[in-house]
Design an enzyme around this catalytic site. Structure first.
Site, PDB file in Angstrom:
ATOM      1  N   ASN A 269      39.774  52.623  43.291  1.00  0.00           N
ATOM      2  CA  ASN A 269      40.474  52.231  42.413  1.00  0.00           C
ATOM      3  C   ASN A 269      40.863  50.619  42.301  1.00  0.00           C
ATOM      4  O   ASN A 269      41.220  49.969  43.082  1.00  0.00           O
ATOM      5  CB  ASN A 269      42.265  52.708  42.733  1.00  0.00           C
ATOM      6  N   TRP A 270      40.200  50.067  41.220  1.00  0.00           N
ATOM      7  CA  TRP A 270      40.045  48.829  41.179  1.00  0.00           C
ATOM      8  C   TRP A 270      41.116  47.791  40.793  1.00  0.00           C
ATOM      9  O   TRP A 270      41.312  46.741  40.841  1.00  0.00           O
ATOM     10  CB  TRP A 270      38.787  48.322  40.419  1.00  0.00           C
ATOM     11  N   LYS A 271      42.258  48.727  40.414  1.00  0.00           N
ATOM     12  CA  LYS A 271      43.312  47.924  39.796  1.00  0.00           C
ATOM     13  C   LYS A 271      42.979  47.067  38.844  1.00  0.00           C
ATOM     14  O   LYS A 271      42.175  47.139  37.900  1.00  0.00           O
ATOM     15  CB  LYS A 271      44.252  47.746  40.841  1.00  0.00           C
TER      16      LYS A 271
ATOM     17  N   HIS B 133      50.245  56.756  39.596  1.00  0.00           N
ATOM     18  CA  HIS B 133      50.038  55.867  40.726  1.00  0.00           C
ATOM     19  C   HIS B 133      51.460  55.321  40.924  1.00  0.00           C
ATOM     20  O   HIS B 133      52.299  54.915  39.811  1.00  0.00           O
ATOM     21  CB  HIS B 133      49.018  54.846  40.609  1.00  0.00           C
TER      22      HIS B 133
ATOM     23  N   GLU C 112      52.302  52.493  41.755  1.00  0.00           N
ATOM     24  CA  GLU C 112      52.482  51.099  40.816  1.00  0.00           C
ATOM     25  C   GLU C 112      52.877  51.236  39.479  1.00  0.00           C
ATOM     26  O   GLU C 112      53.742  50.422  38.922  1.00  0.00           O
ATOM     27  CB  GLU C 112      51.223  50.258  41.052  1.00  0.00           C
TER      28      GLU C 112
ATOM     29  N   GLU D  98      49.378  59.426  48.358  1.00  0.00           N
ATOM     30  CA  GLU D  98      49.332  57.877  48.505  1.00  0.00           C
ATOM     31  C   GLU D  98      50.717  57.501  49.092  1.00  0.00           C
ATOM     32  O   GLU D  98      51.718  57.056  48.195  1.00  0.00           O
ATOM     33  CB  GLU D  98      48.856  57.153  47.289  1.00  0.00           C
TER      34      GLU D  98
ATOM     35  N   GLY E  49      48.010  48.794  49.994  1.00  0.00           N
ATOM     36  CA  GLY E  49      47.992  47.421  50.244  1.00  0.00           C
ATOM     37  C   GLY E  49      48.387  46.666  51.314  1.00  0.00           C
ATOM     38  O   GLY E  49      48.700  45.395  51.255  1.00  0.00           O
TER      39      GLY E  49
ATOM     40  N   SER F 251      45.588  51.838  52.115  1.00  0.00           N
ATOM     41  CA  SER F 251      45.002  51.035  53.213  1.00  0.00           C
ATOM     42  C   SER F 251      43.676  51.690  53.828  1.00  0.00           C
ATOM     43  O   SER F 251      43.612  51.510  55.129  1.00  0.00           O
ATOM     44  CB  SER F 251      46.031  50.569  54.445  1.00  0.00           C
TER      45      SER F 251
ATOM     46  N   GLY G  74      41.913  51.239  47.404  1.00  0.00           N
ATOM     47  CA  GLY G  74      41.895  50.066  46.742  1.00  0.00           C
ATOM     48  C   GLY G  74      41.383  49.036  46.996  1.00  0.00           C
ATOM     49  O   GLY G  74      40.139  48.737  46.680  1.00  0.00           O
ATOM     50  N   GLY G  75      42.050  48.155  47.871  1.00  0.00           N
ATOM     51  CA  GLY G  75      41.542  46.804  48.234  1.00  0.00           C
ATOM     52  C   GLY G  75      40.088  46.850  48.768  1.00  0.00           C
ATOM     53  O   GLY G  75      39.176  46.065  48.498  1.00  0.00           O
TER      54      GLY G  75
HETATM   55  P1  PGA Z   1      44.870  50.388  49.028  1.00  0.00           P
HETATM   56  O1  PGA Z   1      45.230  50.927  47.536  1.00  0.00           O
HETATM   57  O2  PGA Z   1      43.633  50.904  49.463  1.00  0.00           O
HETATM   58  O3  PGA Z   1      44.739  48.893  48.682  1.00  0.00           O
HETATM   59  O4  PGA Z   1      45.844  50.528  49.981  1.00  0.00           O
HETATM   60  C1  PGA Z   1      45.179  52.154  47.387  1.00  0.00           C
HETATM   61  C2  PGA Z   1      45.426  52.394  46.013  1.00  0.00           C
HETATM   62  O5  PGA Z   1      46.565  51.989  45.709  1.00  0.00           O
HETATM   63  O6  PGA Z   1      44.940  53.329  45.310  1.00  0.00           O
END
Ligand code: PGA
Length: 271
Positions: free
Chosen positions: A30-32, A115, A117, A184, A190, A229, A250-251
């Site tokens: 997930n590159w956001k 998600h 966010e 999640e 993050g 994470s 994500g990250g």
């Molecule tokens: P993260 O994000 O790996 O940076 O914690 C995961 C996500 O939001 O899908």
């Protein structure tokens, strides 16, 4: 067979493999809102050099404008791709929105919905998430439905009730449909603080029970990803937890080296 039948047959075939017990874990990046067109091509070259585009258990979720690059670069690859969000509406005067049919047109195999966010920053409700998932299913795109609790909900012990509420909204839409669930915890996203193995094991077992009780066989075979994470350091351990079918990353998915190491660390047969 018309184009839609072909697309459906392909996603059915992929899903039947990824949903299998003991199937290779899924690695969803997930590159956001990150990367440029140049970065996207460089990342794909990195994956190709490591022969990771030949894996159907890998999928990339870039920002909307770059789906087109993925469609063209991955046309002979087994790796898939998807979008990070979708409109609940089919078409019309919805400035800035993208429909499920458009995602299907661009070759998306998957699309993330719900998600945290988007739930937090765009006020997305459980009901809206369910409608988005329904819109995707209508177009043969596999929804990746995210659920997760806040830190306060985890610490107060209310997290199971919160997860049950989020699940209750989507279950009626899913029926026997093919979908992927992603657990999640909001406090792990993050932050560099992943949930513990014990928390993940217990929560994934809880989600599996909910799915099986409500959906029968469809609930027993639906993959459940963990996200929050995930890193090169913890992926192998998380990958061994029962009911963890893969990762939403994500990250650590922004860096092709880190992403490849996560895939390598959890490859089937590796300790
Ligand atoms: P993260 O994000 O790996 O940076 O914690 C995961 C996500 O939001 O899908």
């Amino acid at each position: 067979m018309n184009r839609d039948d072909v697309r459906k047959a392909v996603s059915d075939a992929v899903y039947s493999r990824i949903g299998r017990q003991n199937a290779a874990p899924l690695f969803f990046a997930n590159w956001k809102m990150n990367k440029s067109a140049w970065d996207v091509r460089a990342f794909l070259k990195g994956l190709r050099d490591k022969a990771l585009l030949d894996r159907e258990n890998i999928a990339i979720f870039p920002p909307f404008p770059y789906l087109y690059i993925l469609q063209s670069e991955l046309r002979y690859s087994k790796a898939g791709f998807g979008a990070q969000d979708v409109s609940e509406s089919a078409s019309g005067a919805f400035t800035g929105e993208v429909s499920a049919a458009m995602l299907a047109d661009c070759g998306c195999r998957y699309c993330i919905v719900g998600h945290s966010e988007r739930r937090a920053m765009h006020g997305e409700s459980d009901a809206l998430v369910a409608r988005k998932a329904a819109a995707l299913l209508k177009e043969g795109v596999c929804p990746v439905v995210c659920v997760g609790e806040s830190l306060a909900e985890r610490e107060s012990g209310a997290y199971e009730a919160v997860l049950a509420r989020q699940m209750a909204a989507i279950m009626p839409v899913m029926g026997k449909a093919k979908f992927i669930l992603a657990y999640e915890p909001v406090w792990a996203i993050g932050t560099g603080r992943a949930a513990t193995s014990e928390q993940i094991g217990q929560t994934h077992a809880f989600l599996r029970c909910q799915l099986s009780a409500e959906l029968g066989d469809a609930g027993t075979s639906a993959p459940i990803l963990y996200g929050g994470s995930v890193s090169e350091g913890n992926a192998a351990e998380i990958g061994r937890i029962p009911n963890v079918s893969g990762f939403l990353i994500g990250g650590a998915s922004l860096d092709v080296g880190k992403f490849s190491n996560i895939v390598g660390a959890t490859a089937p047969g590796r300790p």
